[in-house]
Design a protein around this motif. Structure first.
Motif, PDB file in Angstrom:
ATOM      1  N   CYS A  91       0.803  -1.231   0.000  1.00  0.00           N
ATOM      2  CA  CYS A  91       0.000   0.000   0.000  1.00  0.00           C
ATOM      3  C   CYS A  91       0.832   1.275   0.000  1.00  0.00           C
ATOM      4  O   CYS A  91       0.441   2.262  -0.622  1.00  0.00           O
ATOM      5  CB  CYS A  91      -0.943  -0.003   1.201  1.00  0.00           C
ATOM      6  SG  CYS A  91      -2.243  -1.253   1.112  1.00  0.00           S
ATOM      7  N   LEU A  92       1.959   1.277   0.689  1.00  0.00           N
ATOM      8  CA  LEU A  92       2.729   2.510   0.813  1.00  0.00           C
ATOM      9  C   LEU A  92       3.924   2.589  -0.126  1.00  0.00           C
ATOM     10  O   LEU A  92       4.332   3.689  -0.515  1.00  0.00           O
ATOM     11  CB  LEU A  92       3.224   2.679   2.259  1.00  0.00           C
ATOM     12  CG  LEU A  92       2.156   2.899   3.315  1.00  0.00           C
ATOM     13  CD1 LEU A  92       2.803   3.129   4.677  1.00  0.00           C
ATOM     14  CD2 LEU A  92       1.268   4.077   2.964  1.00  0.00           C
ATOM     15  N   ALA A  93       4.490   1.450  -0.503  1.00  0.00           N
ATOM     16  CA  ALA A  93       5.697   1.479  -1.328  1.00  0.00           C
ATOM     17  C   ALA A  93       5.482   2.089  -2.716  1.00  0.00           C
ATOM     18  O   ALA A  93       6.358   2.824  -3.186  1.00  0.00           O
ATOM     19  CB  ALA A  93       6.274   0.068  -1.449  1.00  0.00           C
ATOM     20  N   PRO A  94       4.377   1.819  -3.428  1.00  0.00           N
ATOM     21  CA  PRO A  94       4.250   2.377  -4.788  1.00  0.00           C
ATOM     22  C   PRO A  94       4.381   3.896  -4.843  1.00  0.00           C
ATOM     23  O   PRO A  94       5.077   4.424  -5.712  1.00  0.00           O
ATOM     24  CB  PRO A  94       2.850   1.912  -5.225  1.00  0.00           C
ATOM     25  CG  PRO A  94       2.613   0.672  -4.460  1.00  0.00           C
ATOM     26  CD  PRO A  94       3.263   0.894  -3.125  1.00  0.00           C
ATOM     27  N   LEU A  95       3.743   4.617  -3.923  1.00  0.00           N
ATOM     28  CA  LEU A  95       3.822   6.076  -3.941  1.00  0.00           C
ATOM     29  C   LEU A  95       5.238   6.550  -3.654  1.00  0.00           C
ATOM     30  O   LEU A  95       5.728   7.510  -4.271  1.00  0.00           O
ATOM     31  CB  LEU A  95       2.849   6.660  -2.915  1.00  0.00           C
ATOM     32  CG  LEU A  95       2.770   8.190  -2.863  1.00  0.00           C
ATOM     33  CD1 LEU A  95       2.359   8.761  -4.218  1.00  0.00           C
ATOM     34  CD2 LEU A  95       1.799   8.636  -1.783  1.00  0.00           C
ATOM     35  N   GLN A  96       5.918   5.883  -2.732  1.00  0.00           N
ATOM     36  CA  GLN A  96       7.281   6.285  -2.413  1.00  0.00           C
ATOM     37  C   GLN A  96       8.249   5.938  -3.542  1.00  0.00           C
ATOM     38  O   GLN A  96       9.197   6.691  -3.803  1.00  0.00           O
ATOM     39  CB  GLN A  96       7.719   5.621  -1.097  1.00  0.00           C
ATOM     40  CG  GLN A  96       6.832   5.930   0.085  1.00  0.00           C
ATOM     41  CD  GLN A  96       6.558   7.415   0.229  1.00  0.00           C
ATOM     42  OE1 GLN A  96       7.464   8.233   0.063  1.00  0.00           O
ATOM     43  NE2 GLN A  96       5.318   7.780   0.536  1.00  0.00           N
ATOM     44  N   ILE A  97       8.023   4.829  -4.215  1.00  0.00           N
ATOM     45  CA  ILE A  97       8.842   4.491  -5.384  1.00  0.00           C
ATOM     46  C   ILE A  97       8.631   5.525  -6.479  1.00  0.00           C
ATOM     47  O   ILE A  97       9.586   5.984  -7.134  1.00  0.00           O
ATOM     48  CB  ILE A  97       8.500   3.079  -5.889  1.00  0.00           C
ATOM     49  CG1 ILE A  97       8.945   2.028  -4.861  1.00  0.00           C
ATOM     50  CG2 ILE A  97       9.166   2.803  -7.237  1.00  0.00           C
ATOM     51  CD1 ILE A  97       8.505   0.624  -5.199  1.00  0.00           C
ATOM     52  N   GLU A 132       1.639   9.516 -16.393  1.00  0.00           N
ATOM     53  CA  GLU A 132       2.149   9.919 -15.085  1.00  0.00           C
ATOM     54  C   GLU A 132       1.023  10.178 -14.092  1.00  0.00           C
ATOM     55  O   GLU A 132       1.080   9.710 -12.940  1.00  0.00           O
ATOM     56  CB  GLU A 132       3.009  11.175 -15.234  1.00  0.00           C
ATOM     57  CG  GLU A 132       3.596  11.657 -13.918  1.00  0.00           C
ATOM     58  CD  GLU A 132       4.501  12.857 -14.115  1.00  0.00           C
ATOM     59  OE1 GLU A 132       4.995  13.392 -13.100  1.00  0.00           O
ATOM     60  OE2 GLU A 132       4.714  13.262 -15.275  1.00  0.00           O
ATOM     61  N   GLU A 133      -0.004  10.916 -14.492  1.00  0.00           N
ATOM     62  CA  GLU A 133      -1.105  11.231 -13.586  1.00  0.00           C
ATOM     63  C   GLU A 133      -1.859   9.987 -13.152  1.00  0.00           C
ATOM     64  O   GLU A 133      -2.238   9.844 -11.987  1.00  0.00           O
ATOM     65  CB  GLU A 133      -2.059  12.226 -14.249  1.00  0.00           C
ATOM     66  CG  GLU A 133      -1.551  13.648 -14.299  1.00  0.00           C
ATOM     67  CD  GLU A 133      -1.392  14.263 -12.918  1.00  0.00           C
ATOM     68  OE1 GLU A 133      -2.239  13.977 -12.045  1.00  0.00           O
ATOM     69  OE2 GLU A 133      -0.428  15.008 -12.700  1.00  0.00           O
ATOM     70  N   GLN A 134      -2.081   9.055 -14.086  1.00  0.00           N
ATOM     71  CA  GLN A 134      -2.793   7.821 -13.743  1.00  0.00           C
ATOM     72  C   GLN A 134      -2.002   6.985 -12.743  1.00  0.00           C
ATOM     73  O   GLN A 134      -2.563   6.424 -11.787  1.00  0.00           O
ATOM     74  CB  GLN A 134      -3.066   6.994 -15.009  1.00  0.00           C
ATOM     75  CG  GLN A 134      -4.108   7.579 -15.934  1.00  0.00           C
ATOM     76  CD  GLN A 134      -3.562   8.673 -16.837  1.00  0.00           C
ATOM     77  OE1 GLN A 134      -2.441   9.138 -16.669  1.00  0.00           O
ATOM     78  NE2 GLN A 134      -4.363   9.078 -17.814  1.00  0.00           N
ATOM     79  N   CYS A 152      -1.203   5.184  -7.057  1.00  0.00           N
ATOM     80  CA  CYS A 152      -0.370   5.111  -5.857  1.00  0.00           C
ATOM     81  C   CYS A 152      -1.053   5.791  -4.673  1.00  0.00           C
ATOM     82  O   CYS A 152      -1.001   5.289  -3.541  1.00  0.00           O
ATOM     83  CB  CYS A 152       0.986   5.760  -6.130  1.00  0.00           C
ATOM     84  SG  CYS A 152       1.988   4.931  -7.378  1.00  0.00           S
ATOM     85  N   ARG A 153      -1.690   6.930  -4.925  1.00  0.00           N
ATOM     86  CA  ARG A 153      -2.396   7.623  -3.843  1.00  0.00           C
ATOM     87  C   ARG A 153      -3.528   6.766  -3.276  1.00  0.00           C
ATOM     88  O   ARG A 153      -3.710   6.678  -2.056  1.00  0.00           O
ATOM     89  CB  ARG A 153      -2.963   8.940  -4.365  1.00  0.00           C
ATOM     90  CG  ARG A 153      -1.946  10.049  -4.567  1.00  0.00           C
ATOM     91  CD  ARG A 153      -2.587  11.227  -5.256  1.00  0.00           C
ATOM     92  NE  ARG A 153      -1.679  12.361  -5.406  1.00  0.00           N
ATOM     93  CZ  ARG A 153      -1.922  13.403  -6.175  1.00  0.00           C
ATOM     94  NH1 ARG A 153      -3.057  13.468  -6.880  1.00  0.00           N
ATOM     95  NH2 ARG A 153      -1.058  14.387  -6.267  1.00  0.00           N
ATOM     96  N   ILE A 154      -4.297   6.144  -4.144  1.00  0.00           N
ATOM     97  CA  ILE A 154      -5.423   5.325  -3.691  1.00  0.00           C
ATOM     98  C   ILE A 154      -4.937   4.201  -2.793  1.00  0.00           C
ATOM     99  O   ILE A 154      -5.544   3.888  -1.755  1.00  0.00           O
ATOM    100  CB  ILE A 154      -6.212   4.776  -4.897  1.00  0.00           C
ATOM    101  CG1 ILE A 154      -6.914   5.912  -5.649  1.00  0.00           C
ATOM    102  CG2 ILE A 154      -7.232   3.741  -4.442  1.00  0.00           C
ATOM    103  CD1 ILE A 154      -7.940   6.661  -4.827  1.00  0.00           C
ATOM    104  N   PHE A 155      -3.812   3.581  -3.151  1.00  0.00           N
ATOM    105  CA  PHE A 155      -3.257   2.516  -2.313  1.00  0.00           C
ATOM    106  C   PHE A 155      -2.874   3.054  -0.932  1.00  0.00           C
ATOM    107  O   PHE A 155      -3.095   2.367   0.078  1.00  0.00           O
ATOM    108  CB  PHE A 155      -2.036   1.889  -2.989  1.00  0.00           C
ATOM    109  CG  PHE A 155      -2.378   0.753  -3.915  1.00  0.00           C
ATOM    110  CD1 PHE A 155      -2.742  -0.479  -3.414  1.00  0.00           C
ATOM    111  CD2 PHE A 155      -2.331   0.927  -5.287  1.00  0.00           C
ATOM    112  CE1 PHE A 155      -3.064  -1.535  -4.262  1.00  0.00           C
ATOM    113  CE2 PHE A 155      -2.655  -0.116  -6.144  1.00  0.00           C
ATOM    114  CZ  PHE A 155      -3.019  -1.350  -5.633  1.00  0.00           C
TER     115      PHE A 155
END
Length: 427
Positions: A296-302, A326-328, A333-336
């Motif tokens: 849940c948190l790693a995608p946004l940080q990556i 990029e926006e999608q 990532c935000r939703i996760f």
């Protein structure tokens, strides 16, 4: 491919011109020399993101708020739930509620206030600073509290004697206060990342579709491009450090549980089934928590880390790198990350039977059902204490035999460990 009428023109408004703006509906007089930037519709919300903001995100917000508030209510209502671990989790629930309110609430407020995509005109500089500060505060508070929970489990399982000596409510309060203060410090360092409230003047195409749209919008920007890179690094590096630390502690915890359960099975053949059950519950909870935390948190940080690297490369090489969709990707990532803050109480409640029992007891509306659940909880606790008493007596007999054989102090300490670990794991 496009005509002049399909384009929108934009110019940043200098702060000396702000006196001419009253409600954001008109450009300051004398502003000219516009330059073409994008098609007009790209300044409006796409239909897909409109659905995310108006339907998906509010659902996550409501579920997350209800579930975290319910967990706080259970801990406050059920006396046996007021443990050290649950005090950490209660603070984590507060951080999750804060994150959902400010992260989702601010984006929903943008959408309601203006049809222009990501328009932050109403926030002004103070709003830019405060909203983003509390988002970052809740983010850092969450990762620090998750680490504290793991550290508490690590000491309880791997170093039980030390855990017994240093554990206590005062120490817990001091540790949690230190985590929040550290989160405040990290969030305060990032304030310059949003302190530059920049209004801009839009000149829409002369088409009826755009007649009712405002001519002024604003965005919260960093004070410099360099600070934007620094901001991404300050978000991603602590996350991955915490992730590695949690992973290592989980490895040590699982290894210690497996080793010491085997030792207990050798000493106490009558409790083999319970030992296996304790081991499986602990391992399952650790694995599930670790997987959810990473997914849940790693995608946004990556994504933030990749954006930082690309920004640095662009500045050094004077080239332009484009991320497709990029926006999608960013919205996914935000939703996760929002889902992570919403589902934590479900993980505690549905994986651990004791939490599930307490949840049902706290929200039972029938007095007879409450009495039944309370009686069941007491029976379970008494059963656990009886097993623990039998194990202690057996261990004492074993220790006496070992003492008669001139066992060393280190061997005696080792022989006591399984009983202590069993009690800590059960809690």
């Amino acid at each position: 491919m496009s005509t002049e009428g399909d384009m929108v023109y934009i110019q940043e408004v200098h702060f000396s011109d702000l006196s001419a703006m009253t409600d954001g509906d008109g450009c300051p007089p004398g502003v000219g020399n516009y330059s073409s930037v994008r098609y007009a519709d790209e300044y409006l919300y796409p239909s897909g993101e409109a659905v995310l903001i108006t339907i998906v995100m509010p659902i996550i917000w409501v579920i997350g708020a209800i579930s975290n508030i319910a967990f706080i209510f259970v801990v406050a209502r059920i006396r046996r739930m007021r443990t050290v671990t649950n005090f950490y989790l209660l603070n984590l629930a507060v951080a999750d509620i804060m994150f959902l309110c400010f992260a989702i609430g601010e984006k929903l407020g943008r959408y309601v206030a203006s049809p222009i995509y990501n328009d932050q005109f109403n926030l002004k500089t103070v709003g830019c600073v405060l909203v983003n500060f509390f988002v970052q505060l809740s983010y850092y508070g969450s990762i620090f509290l998750v680490t504290l929970v793991t550290l508490e489990k690590y000491y309880a399982v791997c170093r039980p004697v030390q855990h017994r000596l240093i554990s206590g409510h005062k120490r817990t309060i001091r540790t949690i206060a230190a985590a929040w203060l550290l989160a405040i410090a990290f969030a305060a360092i990032l304030i310059p990342s949003w302190a530059n409230w920049t209004p801009s003047c839009l000149k829409w195409p002369d088409i009826e579709k755009y007649y009712s749209l405002p001519n002024i919008f604003a965005t919260c920007r960093p004070i410099s491009v360099t600070y934007a890179y620094f901001s991404n690094g300050m978000q991603t590096i602590p996350f991955f450090v915490v992730l590695v630390l949690n992973f290592l502690m989980y490895v040590f915890i699982i290894r210690a549980v497996n080793t010491r359960v085997v030792a207990r099975e050798n000493y106490l053949a009558s409790s083999v089934a319970r030992s296996i059950r304790i081991r499986n519950q602990v391992v399952r909870m650790l694995v599930v928590n670790g997987i959810i935390f990473f997914i849940c948190l790693a995608p946004l940080q990556i994504f933030s880390f990749v954006s930082m690297i690309i920004g640095i490369l662009e500045a050094v090489t004077d080239s332009r790198f484009v991320i497709n969709q990029e926006e999608q990707i960013l919205w996914t990532c935000r939703i996760f990350s929002y889902i992570n803050s919403a589902i934590n109480p479900f993980v505690y409640t549905f994986i651990n039977p004791r939490y599930r029992q307490a949840f049902m007891e706290a929200f039972a509306c029938c007095h007879s059902l409450k009495r039944h659940l309370l009686k069941k909880a007491k029976v379970q606790e008494n059963g656990s204490s009886n097993v623990s008493t039998d194990q202690t007596a057996t261990m004492k007999r074993i220790q006496i035999r070992k003492e008669s054989m001139a066992t060393t102090d280190s061997q005696l300490s080792k022989s006591r460990t399984p009983s202590i670990v069993a009690n800590d794991v059960a809690i």
